[in-house]
Design an enzyme around this catalytic site. Sequence first.
Site, PDB file in Angstrom:
ATOM      1  CG  HIS A 193      47.202  42.054  39.347  1.00  0.00           C
ATOM      2  ND1 HIS A 193      45.968  43.100  39.253  1.00  0.00           N
ATOM      3  CD2 HIS A 193      47.315  41.551  40.054  1.00  0.00           C
ATOM      4  CE1 HIS A 193      45.192  42.855  40.001  1.00  0.00           C
ATOM      5  NE2 HIS A 193      45.782  41.819  40.518  1.00  0.00           N
ATOM      6  CG  HIS A 203      47.138  37.975  44.261  1.00  0.00           C
ATOM      7  ND1 HIS A 203      47.194  38.724  44.623  1.00  0.00           N
ATOM      8  CD2 HIS A 203      46.734  38.652  42.627  1.00  0.00           C
ATOM      9  CE1 HIS A 203      46.227  39.706  43.968  1.00  0.00           C
ATOM     10  NE2 HIS A 203      46.074  39.671  43.624  1.00  0.00           N
ATOM     11  CG  HIS A 216      43.294  43.900  44.396  1.00  0.00           C
ATOM     12  ND1 HIS A 216      44.959  44.091  44.159  1.00  0.00           N
ATOM     13  CD2 HIS A 216      43.501  42.526  43.564  1.00  0.00           C
ATOM     14  CE1 HIS A 216      45.163  43.050  44.023  1.00  0.00           C
ATOM     15  NE2 HIS A 216      44.504  41.750  43.735  1.00  0.00           N
ATOM     16  CG  ASP A 222      44.409  38.834  39.738  1.00  0.00           C
ATOM     17  OD1 ASP A 222      45.221  38.689  40.806  1.00  0.00           O
ATOM     18  OD2 ASP A 222      43.622  38.843  39.655  1.00  0.00           O
ATOM     19  CG  ASP A 223      45.383  35.180  41.623  1.00  0.00           C
ATOM     20  OD1 ASP A 223      45.992  34.989  42.626  1.00  0.00           O
ATOM     21  OD2 ASP A 223      44.400  35.965  41.134  1.00  0.00           O
ATOM     22  CD  GLU A 245      39.455  41.067  41.340  1.00  0.00           C
ATOM     23  OE1 GLU A 245      39.487  41.364  42.080  1.00  0.00           O
ATOM     24  OE2 GLU A 245      39.712  40.043  40.703  1.00  0.00           O
TER      25      GLU A 245
END
Length: 343
Positions: free
Chosen positions: A20, A22, A203, A284-285, A206
Amino acid sequence: MSVALALIEKVARAPKAELHVHIEGTLEPETIFRLAQRNGVVLNYPTVESLRQAYEFHDLQSFLDIYYAGTSVLLTEQDFYEMTVEYLDNARANGVIHTEMFFDPQSHTARGVGFEIFMPGVLRAMKQGEANGISSRLIICFLRHLPEASALETFEQARGWFTRYPEQIIGVGLDSSEQGHPPSKFTRVFALAQQAGLRLVAHAGEEGPVDYIAEALDILKVERIDHGVRNLESDQMIARLRDSRMPLTVCPLSNIKLAVFDDMRQHNLLALLNAGVNVTINSDDPAYFGGHVNENYAALITALDLNEQQCYRLLRNSLESTFASAELRQSMVTRLDQYWARH
Ligand code: ADE
Ligand code: ZN
């Protein structure tokens, strides 16, 4: 060295998968500025420091607004190549041996940057990563705040690419603003993706209700839930996830930055792990949330006092939950076991 520090180091060097992340969320402020200058894009922030200071989020939407602004500097094949190379190098330094990356085509096509520009750049970087010892796959995500018609159009634009590169482009996902955009909004495009033989993730949970997790499973037929931690007080859902070994791709630092949990000590990761749910750790980011996958493990080990066996389980879950072939999955687990026994 303290026991926790020794464990953090052991985990940091352990072979692991990331499921996961991005790619656009790996753009560091310095890279955003460098690309903005190169491409003549004017940013609303005069300096790298002022951009970094704007990384104070109170929920998912406040993050997404800045995240989409950051993607505006990506214009050329070389930009997408460099962004992906930088992530893959960082991931490798984090012990990641296999990664399944999310990509948001609509955030680029909306600016006139098409598949013929970004796909060759990302694919070129993935090929180079493979030569450097990290296997990678791409999952094309649909932006859920946009209509399903836009997702369907994107899917058709992608078709030629996933048909030509089936080993690299392996699935579709669903991201962006969750509240008010239930998985059921994307029933048709996920059915088409399933018919095309693609792997399916979304997703859910969240920020949204547990019903969205149920919809993603029952209607979209996803094979992994991205996040899945919010509003998970339902014993029934926990039992369902546990019994089906459904992977949850959890992103602890993201959850704190976006105020899903107030504090890492309140995170339900350990409770889910102890309940037998197939949880995995991811970034994630990473450019926005304070670190790559190893920083996520470190924060959890410190806050939740994870022990060696629990860390092993998380690492192993990550490898077993990949969409790699059975052979590759087995060989990756063997690598982990050999490493774990030696250290
Ligand atoms: N796009 C990038 N990061 C995301 C996140 N954490 N949730 C939803 N969409 C995203
Ligand atoms: Zn995400």
